[in-house]
Design a protein around this motif. Sequence first.
Motif, PDB file in Angstrom:
ATOM      1  N   ARG A 113      39.826  54.983  40.222  1.00  0.00           N
ATOM      2  CA  ARG A 113      39.657  53.653  40.796  1.00  0.00           C
ATOM      3  C   ARG A 113      40.631  52.686  40.134  1.00  0.00           C
ATOM      4  O   ARG A 113      41.072  52.899  39.011  1.00  0.00           O
ATOM      5  CB  ARG A 113      38.244  53.147  40.551  1.00  0.00           C
ATOM      6  N   ARG A 141      32.152  48.463  46.665  1.00  0.00           N
ATOM      7  CA  ARG A 141      33.315  49.244  46.204  1.00  0.00           C
ATOM      8  C   ARG A 141      34.222  48.383  45.325  1.00  0.00           C
ATOM      9  O   ARG A 141      34.706  48.836  44.295  1.00  0.00           O
ATOM     10  CB  ARG A 141      34.120  49.787  47.391  1.00  0.00           C
ATOM     11  N   ALA A 145      35.240  48.980  41.447  1.00  0.00           N
ATOM     12  CA  ALA A 145      36.647  49.131  41.089  1.00  0.00           C
ATOM     13  C   ALA A 145      37.130  48.057  40.114  1.00  0.00           C
ATOM     14  O   ALA A 145      38.142  48.251  39.435  1.00  0.00           O
ATOM     15  CB  ALA A 145      37.506  49.092  42.353  1.00  0.00           C
TER      16      ALA A 145
END
Length: 192
Positions: A113, A141, A145
């Motif tokens: 990531r 997400r 990240a």
Amino acid sequence: MTKWAVIYSSVTGNTRQIAEAIAEQAGDADVFRVQDAPADVSGYDVVALGYWLRLGQPDPLMLKYLPTVKNVRVCFFQTHGTSPVSEHAITSFARAGYYLGEGCEILGTFGCRGKINPVMQKKRAQAGPDDPHGGAKSLERWKLASTHPDEQDLADAKDFVVRMERKLILKERFLARQAAKRKEQQKNPSDD
């Protein structure tokens, strides 16, 4: 000792951090931004190519460079805002391989990531519910990240180099045994 070239494309610094970790572990490595990368990489034992993802494939600068890489062993490394084992991440390795020049051997792949570019986050925050990059799932997400690459990612990148070096040693041993067998068979042909 194996001579590495580490060539990367980075906008936010995520891929650069991974490139530096790979180069540090490889020891005898030359590091280049893709804009400054040599046209001829034939003097290297391994060429590590790193990029960020755009539209499920390497970014435009790396896409332009990949076809010029020919007849060498390649490792891919990538950073992105999703899980390293997601379909999106895995498929992008295949797309990178598709763009490589002729005669390359893909030795291995590494992904992790990376923080999403704030400009892209702002743009995608306005995305509608049908946009795969918008909505609550994307926000989650992005949050995951936001702390990457972290120390574990950098350690994993270094371990990746160790594993690739080991793979090269094992392959060389295997090829040496195969050559010795062929030589022995030529010396003593059987009566088959």
